[in-house]
Design an enzyme around this catalytic site. Structure first.
Site, mmCIF file in Angstrom:
data_model
loop_
_atom_site.group_PDB
_atom_site.id
_atom_site.type_symbol
_atom_site.label_atom_id
_atom_site.label_comp_id
_atom_site.label_asym_id
_atom_site.label_seq_id
_atom_site.Cartn_x
_atom_site.Cartn_y
_atom_site.Cartn_z
ATOM 1 N N GLN A 145 0.105 -9.509 -6.552
ATOM 2 C CA GLN A 145 0.034 -10.364 -7.014
ATOM 3 C C GLN A 145 0.888 -11.750 -7.490
ATOM 4 O O GLN A 145 1.268 -12.794 -7.305
ATOM 5 C CB GLN A 145 -1.285 -10.459 -7.031
ATOM 6 C CG GLN A 145 -2.400 -9.903 -6.175
ATOM 7 C CD GLN A 145 -2.318 -10.900 -4.750
ATOM 8 O OE1 GLN A 145 -2.256 -12.232 -5.143
ATOM 9 N NE2 GLN A 145 -3.361 -10.444 -3.740
ATOM 10 N N ASN A 197 -5.777 -8.941 -8.317
ATOM 11 C CA ASN A 197 -5.775 -9.626 -7.044
ATOM 12 C C ASN A 197 -7.081 -10.716 -6.323
ATOM 13 O O ASN A 197 -7.075 -11.607 -5.660
ATOM 14 C CB ASN A 197 -5.629 -9.406 -5.459
ATOM 15 C CG ASN A 197 -6.370 -7.259 -6.006
ATOM 16 O OD1 ASN A 197 -5.770 -7.120 -6.358
ATOM 17 N ND2 ASN A 197 -7.451 -7.286 -4.356
ATOM 18 N N SER A 221 0.776 -1.165 -0.375
ATOM 19 C CA SER A 221 0.299 0.350 -0.318
ATOM 20 C C SER A 221 0.836 1.793 -0.087
ATOM 21 O O SER A 221 0.416 2.142 -0.763
ATOM 22 C CB SER A 221 -0.908 0.574 1.516
ATOM 23 O OG SER A 221 -1.637 -1.154 1.388
ATOM 24 N N THR A 248 13.248 4.048 10.828
ATOM 25 C CA THR A 248 14.838 3.495 11.117
ATOM 26 C C THR A 248 14.186 2.190 9.964
ATOM 27 O O THR A 248 12.769 1.590 10.746
ATOM 28 C CB THR A 248 14.074 2.843 12.565
ATOM 29 O OG1 THR A 248 15.017 4.187 13.351
ATOM 30 C CG2 THR A 248 15.656 1.720 12.969
ATOM 31 N N CYS A 296 -10.408 -6.370 1.724
ATOM 32 C CA CYS A 296 -10.559 -5.011 2.328
ATOM 33 C C CYS A 296 -11.486 -4.796 2.134
ATOM 34 O O CYS A 296 -12.081 -3.745 2.717
ATOM 35 C CB CYS A 296 -10.128 -4.044 1.230
ATOM 36 S SG CYS A 296 -7.934 -4.330 0.997
ATOM 37 N N HIS A 350 4.671 -10.354 2.235
ATOM 38 C CA HIS A 350 3.747 -10.941 3.165
ATOM 39 C C HIS A 350 2.189 -12.174 1.689
ATOM 40 O O HIS A 350 1.675 -13.074 2.536
ATOM 41 C CB HIS A 350 2.805 -10.511 4.308
ATOM 42 C CG HIS A 350 1.641 -9.453 3.624
ATOM 43 N ND1 HIS A 350 0.479 -9.701 3.665
ATOM 44 C CD2 HIS A 350 1.157 -8.757 2.695
ATOM 45 C CE1 HIS A 350 -0.610 -8.917 2.844
ATOM 46 N NE2 HIS A 350 0.101 -8.384 2.920
HETATM 47 C C1 LIG Z 1 -2.430 -7.075 -0.944
HETATM 48 C C2 LIG Z 1 -2.349 -6.180 -2.036
HETATM 49 C C3 LIG Z 1 -1.386 -4.726 -2.222
HETATM 50 C C4 LIG Z 1 -1.311 -4.121 -0.503
HETATM 51 O O1 LIG Z 1 0.077 -4.946 0.007
HETATM 52 P P1 LIG Z 1 -0.027 -4.546 1.905
HETATM 53 O O2 LIG Z 1 1.536 -4.853 1.622
HETATM 54 O O3 LIG Z 1 -1.109 -5.232 2.425
HETATM 55 O O4 LIG Z 1 -0.420 -2.799 2.266
HETATM 56 C C5 LIG Z 1 -1.214 -4.041 -2.895
HETATM 57 N N1 LIG Z 1 -1.854 -4.159 -4.398
HETATM 58 C C6 LIG Z 1 -1.899 -5.631 -4.004
HETATM 59 C C7 LIG Z 1 -2.421 -5.918 -5.765
HETATM 60 C C8 LIG Z 1 -2.420 -6.465 -3.562
HETATM 61 O O5 LIG Z 1 -3.137 -7.370 -3.908
#
Ligand SMILES: *Cc1c(COP(=O)(O)O)cnc(C)c1O
Length: 397
Positions: free
Chosen positions: A181, A153, A73, A239, A326, A203
């Site tokens: 993704q 996503n 994000s 940091t 979301c 993640h």
């Molecule tokens: C999960 C996702 C994000 C957001 O990433 P975060 O590390 O959770 O902030 C942005 N774009 C896409 C396509 C995602 O799948």
């Protein structure tokens, strides 16, 4: 039955052992601040720069082009705002995107519209794809940025990024790509793919949460979003999250090392799952059948609510999603499915199953057995299904 089948890997993934092992020493041994001049600090600095070099290599980038962030994000926000303001300084205030981007992109664009920028949201086709020719046709003299995702996503479709990048390069327009993704799931190379700015999040490929990066090609100006210290060459104060960054490097190394093998295995499971679920009457696969992420299945079932389906599947140990993490919890249907042209009634009955290398064929077989039973039960108590069956309402799929 006490089993848990996790098929929501597009929302987040379990960490792999290598990533955990890479993080552990950062907490109590290698805990220094990389900005400190003493030995403990310099040891952390070394770990940080090793991770940067490794990650850069795995993406086809140079270490000096990697800026660590708190995740996808933040990378999306920074890339888009930076490119917008750099453009504005040259009198350019037009941005091109699509209607089915992640909210981190869409909501940043909405804010920029309020600040006076003009955004063209390209329509995606019903199969979830757009073409480079459509991007080219939308370019204007004052276009500052094109921002289009690598892979969606929710429906998993893979966009023609390399061609879009070539069009942007030929016209001298910056190209940002949300590859959250894609990275770690399909081959991504910033040079071959003609990308100027790329967002990544750890993640989504078995790394830790709360860490990601923005690739910004050498020579492309980058403005900071967060003011403070001089970290990340003055582009991102704060940091550094050394443990997270080392975990991300390890996770990406593992993912890339068996990318082809995983893609093959996951696409096999994906196609088996799609075939199994398509045998449910009045069901529909969302997004292109093959131009999609190896682990993504997204289906609609007429006459039922996606939320009820999820709750009953959870009771059977299947952890899935109706689409974007979301938007779940709100009653609005997914903006992605609406962008594909699905009617509201149909978009409400969606199910996303996103696989990882940890899923087994036995789990897929269990899902293929259980989902039809749950859909049948929900239809048996659905007033909408009754109307569809007695002909007072027309079937849409
Ligand atoms: C999960 C996702 C994000 C957001 O990433 P975060 O590390 O959770 O902030 C942005 N774009 C896409 C396509 C995602 O799948």
């Amino acid at each position: 039955m006490a089993r848990t089948i996790y098929v929501d890997n597009a929302a987040t993934t379990a960490m792999n052992e290598e990533a955990v092992a890479a993080m552990t020493p950062c907490f109590m041994e290698n805990y220094g601040n990389p900005s400190s001049l003493h030995t403990v600090g310099q040891r952390a600095k070394e770990a940080l720069e090793n991770a940067r070099a490794e990650i850069a290599g795995l993406l086809g980038a140079q270490p000096g082009e990697i800026y660590f962030t708190s995740g996808g994000s933040e990378a999306d926000n920074q890339a888009i705002r930076s490119a917008a303001y750099v453009g504005l300084a040259k009198g350019k205030k037009h941005i091109i995107s699509t209607a089915f981007e992640h909210h981190a992109v869409l909501y940043t664009l909405k804010k920029l519209e309020k600040e006076g920028f003009e955004v063209t949201y390209l329509d995606v086709h019903s199969d979830g794809l757009i073409s480079a020719a459509e991007v080219e046709a939308a370019l204007r003299e004052d276009t500052a940025l094109v921002t289009i995702m690598y892979a969606n996503n929710e429906v998993g479709t893979i966009e023609p990024v390399r061609e879009i990048g070539a069009v942007c390069r030929a016209h001298g327009v910056l190209f940002h790509c949300d590859a959250v993704q894609a990275v770690g799931h399909i081959p991504v190379d910033v040079v071959k793919d003609n990308i100027d700015m790329l967002s990544v999040s750890a993640h989504k490929f078995h790394g830790p949460k709360g860490v990601g990066l923005l690739y910004c090609r050498k020579g492309v100006p980058l403005k900071s979003l967060i003011e403070g210290g001089a970290q990340e060459r003055n582009r991102r104060a704060g940091t550094e999250n050394i443990a997270g960054i080392c975990g991300m490097a390890a996770a990406l190394r593992v993912a890339v090392s068996h990318l082809q093998e995983n893609m093959k295995r996951e696409s096999y499971l994906r196609d088996k799952l799609i075939a199994g679920l398509e045998s449910i009457p009045h069901s529909k696969l969302n997004g292109h059948r093959t131009v999609r992420l190896p682990g993504n299945v997204n289906m609609c079932f007429e006459g039922i609510e996606g939320e009820s389906l999820l709750l009953l599947l959870d009771a059977k140990g299947i952890c899935a999603s109706s689409g974007s993490a979301c938007t779940s919890g709100s009653l609005d249907p997914s903006h992605v499915l609406l962008a594909l042209g699905l009617p509201h009634e149909v978009a409400h009955g969606s199910l996303r199953l996103s696989l990882s290398e940890y899923n087994t064929e036995e789990e897929i077989d269990y899902i293929i057995r259980e989902v039809p039973k749950v859909v049948e039960y929900l239809r048996s108590i659905s007033p909408v299904w009754e109307e569809l069956e007695n002909g007072t309402r027309k079937h849409l799929i």
